[in-house]
Design an enzyme around this catalytic site. Structure first.
Site, PDB file in Angstrom:
ATOM      1  N   SER A 142       0.856  -1.200   0.000  1.00 58.05           N
ATOM      2  CA  SER A 142       0.000   0.000   0.000  1.00 58.05           C
ATOM      3  C   SER A 142       0.884   1.240   0.000  1.00 58.05           C
ATOM      4  O   SER A 142       2.062   1.174   0.396  1.00 58.05           O
ATOM      5  CB  SER A 142      -0.866   0.010   1.262  1.00 58.05           C
ATOM      6  OG  SER A 142      -1.538   1.246   1.394  1.00 58.05           O
ATOM      7  N   TYR A 155      -2.868  -0.783  10.220  1.00 62.61           N
ATOM      8  CA  TYR A 155      -2.710  -1.033   8.779  1.00 62.61           C
ATOM      9  C   TYR A 155      -1.363  -0.500   8.290  1.00 62.61           C
ATOM     10  O   TYR A 155      -0.642  -1.179   7.555  1.00 62.61           O
ATOM     11  CB  TYR A 155      -3.868  -0.366   8.044  1.00 62.61           C
ATOM     12  CG  TYR A 155      -3.923  -0.596   6.547  1.00 62.61           C
ATOM     13  CD1 TYR A 155      -4.430  -1.782   6.020  1.00 62.61           C
ATOM     14  CD2 TYR A 155      -3.496   0.387   5.656  1.00 62.61           C
ATOM     15  CE1 TYR A 155      -4.508  -1.973   4.637  1.00 62.61           C
ATOM     16  CE2 TYR A 155      -3.578   0.209   4.286  1.00 62.61           C
ATOM     17  CZ  TYR A 155      -4.084  -0.974   3.779  1.00 62.61           C
ATOM     18  OH  TYR A 155      -4.160  -1.169   2.417  1.00 62.61           O
TER      19      TYR A 155
HETATM   20  P1  NAP Z   1     -11.345  -5.766  -1.103  1.00 64.51           P
HETATM   21  O1  NAP Z   1     -12.205  -5.438  -2.266  1.00 64.51           O
HETATM   22  O2  NAP Z   1     -11.899  -5.684   0.267  1.00 64.51           O
HETATM   23  O3  NAP Z   1     -10.666  -7.192  -1.360  1.00 64.51           O
HETATM   24  C1  NAP Z   1      -9.930  -7.875  -0.379  1.00 64.51           C
HETATM   25  C2  NAP Z   1     -10.306  -9.321  -0.444  1.00 64.51           C
HETATM   26  O4  NAP Z   1      -9.544 -10.039   0.544  1.00 64.51           O
HETATM   27  C3  NAP Z   1     -11.779  -9.534  -0.130  1.00 64.51           C
HETATM   28  O5  NAP Z   1     -12.337 -10.488  -0.999  1.00 64.51           O
HETATM   29  C4  NAP Z   1     -11.718 -10.035   1.297  1.00 64.51           C
HETATM   30  O6  NAP Z   1     -12.843 -10.781   1.648  1.00 64.51           O
HETATM   31  C5  NAP Z   1     -10.463 -10.874   1.245  1.00 64.51           C
HETATM   32  N1  NAP Z   1      -9.975 -11.228   2.574  1.00 64.51           N
HETATM   33  C6  NAP Z   1     -10.062 -10.500   3.712  1.00 64.51           C
HETATM   34  N2  NAP Z   1      -9.530 -11.169   4.727  1.00 64.51           N
HETATM   35  C7  NAP Z   1      -9.106 -12.351   4.234  1.00 64.51           C
HETATM   36  C8  NAP Z   1      -8.476 -13.483   4.809  1.00 64.51           C
HETATM   37  N3  NAP Z   1      -8.185 -13.535   6.126  1.00 64.51           N
HETATM   38  N4  NAP Z   1      -8.158 -14.532   4.012  1.00 64.51           N
HETATM   39  C9  NAP Z   1      -8.472 -14.494   2.701  1.00 64.51           C
HETATM   40  N5  NAP Z   1      -9.077 -13.465   2.103  1.00 64.51           N
HETATM   41  C10 NAP Z   1      -9.383 -12.392   2.868  1.00 64.51           C
HETATM   42  O7  NAP Z   1     -10.091  -4.785  -1.081  1.00 64.51           O
HETATM   43  P2  NAP Z   1      -9.039  -4.358  -2.219  1.00 64.51           P
HETATM   44  O8  NAP Z   1      -9.045  -2.898  -2.233  1.00 64.51           O
HETATM   45  O9  NAP Z   1      -9.224  -5.120  -3.478  1.00 64.51           O
HETATM   46  O10 NAP Z   1      -7.705  -4.822  -1.481  1.00 64.51           O
HETATM   47  C11 NAP Z   1      -6.776  -5.740  -2.019  1.00 64.51           C
HETATM   48  C12 NAP Z   1      -5.406  -5.414  -1.452  1.00 64.51           C
HETATM   49  O11 NAP Z   1      -5.022  -4.109  -1.886  1.00 64.51           O
HETATM   50  C13 NAP Z   1      -5.360  -5.382   0.084  1.00 64.51           C
HETATM   51  O12 NAP Z   1      -4.174  -5.984   0.539  1.00 64.51           O
HETATM   52  C14 NAP Z   1      -5.360  -3.898   0.395  1.00 64.51           C
HETATM   53  O13 NAP Z   1      -4.729  -3.610   1.628  1.00 64.51           O
HETATM   54  C15 NAP Z   1      -4.566  -3.367  -0.779  1.00 64.51           C
HETATM   55  N6  NAP Z   1      -4.786  -1.937  -1.012  1.00 64.51           N
HETATM   56  C16 NAP Z   1      -6.014  -1.460  -1.408  1.00 64.51           C
HETATM   57  C17 NAP Z   1      -6.171  -0.099  -1.622  1.00 64.51           C
HETATM   58  C18 NAP Z   1      -7.484   0.518  -2.055  1.00 64.51           C
HETATM   59  O14 NAP Z   1      -7.604   1.744  -2.093  1.00 64.51           O
HETATM   60  N7  NAP Z   1      -8.479  -0.252  -2.435  1.00 64.51           N
HETATM   61  C19 NAP Z   1      -5.085   0.781  -1.417  1.00 64.51           C
HETATM   62  C20 NAP Z   1      -3.870   0.249  -1.010  1.00 64.51           C
HETATM   63  C21 NAP Z   1      -3.720  -1.112  -0.832  1.00 64.51           C
HETATM   64  P3  NAP Z   1     -14.102  -9.952   2.324  1.00 64.51           P
HETATM   65  O15 NAP Z   1     -14.563  -8.967   1.299  1.00 64.51           O
HETATM   66  O16 NAP Z   1     -15.113 -11.001   2.576  1.00 64.51           O
HETATM   67  O17 NAP Z   1     -13.560  -9.322   3.559  1.00 64.51           O
END
Ligand code: NAP
Length: 251
Positions: A142, A155
């Site tokens: 991130s 985080y």
């Molecule tokens: P997201 O849409 O919430 O996707 C994350 C996925 O991981 C969801 O399907 C979630 O399931 C799943 N998950 C959560 N806990 C888990 C576990 N213990 N074991 C297996 N799967 C699990 O979020 P995203 O934005 O795509 O995030 C993906 C990555 O990008 C993350 O590492 C996040 O920190 C990083 N990131 C995102 C952003 C942003 O702005 N979106 C910015 C910086 C970094 P549930 O939905 O059921 O919880």
């Protein structure tokens, strides 16, 4: 196709960035192991991939649980015979509470998913990659890996740790043919931050408007960077940290 013949495990692939990476990797010829801890969302990602006539299976796994991770990698090997690429994407946010309001349980929960998860998956997949003589690990970190601000304490600490893990792993195991890199997204339109993006006067939205890009990113844009790091085009890249944030962290 850039990933023909490759097998890729993607965690947290039932939503957002993980789903976009799974779909793009499959379109580029990879056989994709879609993993998430919620079956419905992961199965939907597999359905979308198969709708495109590409190859994927779903394996349910909570990345914070060693037994789940063990059966995730075992099922990938049983089905496809090897693992070339691991994308540690599963992650959760930790809230913005002040230090004294964060319980030890809250701290442990975020660390377990965002930092211990990538450790467990990498550790389990590593011997399989060594047998193949090569491997590629991509950690979705991130902008909170580099900068304090809106990520919250747990985080930000976890994502700083994930970048350190990336660099040290790349340093230790690059000579064995394992490449390890990190992607550092800024604000991306996914369920993780949809409530923030829905409030135009939110400080994050105000900063997004002031950024060079002037908008939030799309999961598909992050997926294209992941594809580059997963492909042989990035063969000389080890232990790198790629910001994809529309300029959010430059000021
Ligand atoms: P997201 O849409 O919430 O996707 C994350 C996925 O991981 C969801 O399907 C979630 O399931 C799943 N998950 C959560 N806990 C888990 C576990 N213990 N074991 C297996 N799967 C699990 O979020 P995203 O934005 O795509 O995030 C993906 C990555 O990008 C993350 O590492 C996040 O920190 C990083 N990131 C995102 C952003 C942003 O702005 N979106 C910015 C910086 C970094 P549930 O939905 O059921 O919880």
């Amino acid at each position: 196709m850039q990933l023909s013949g490759k097998v890729a495990i993607i965690t947290g692939a039932g939503s957002g960035i993980g789903r976009a990476i799974a779909q793009l990797f499959a379109r580029e010829g990879a056989r994709v192991v879609v993993s998430d801890y919620i079956e419905e969302t992961g199965a939907e990602t597999v359905r979308l991939i198969k709708e495109d006539s590409n190859e994927a299976i779903f394996v349910q796994a909570d990345v914070s649980q060693e037994a789940d991770v063990d059966q995730l990698v075992s099922q990938a090997i049983n089905k496809y015979g090897k693992v070339d690429i691991l994308v540690n994407n599963a992650g959760i946010s930790g809230g913005l509470a002040a230090l004294t309001d964060i319980s030890a349980e809250d701290w442990d929960r975020v660390m377990a998913v965002d930092l211990k998860g990538p450790f467990l998956t990498s550790k389990r997949v590593f011997p399989e990659m060594i047998i193949n003589g090569q491997g590629n690990i991509i950690n979705i970190a991130s902008m909170a890996s580099l900068a304090a601000g809106r990520g919250g304490l747990t985080y930000t600490a976890a994502k700083h740790g994930l970048l350190g893990f990336t660099r040290q792993l790349a340093f230790m195991h690059g000579p064995q043919g394992i490449r390890v890199n990190a992607i550092l997204p800024g604000p991306i339109e996914t369920p993780m931050i949809e409530r923030v993006l829905a409030v135009p006067q939110h400080p994050v939205c105000q900063k997004i408007r002031a950024c060079p890009a002037g908008r939030a990113g799309k999961p598909e844009e992050v997926a294209k960077l992941a594809l580059f790091l997963a492909s042989d085009d990035s063969a000389f890249i080890h232990g790198a940290a790629y910001c994809i944030d529309g300029g959010y962290t430059i000021f």
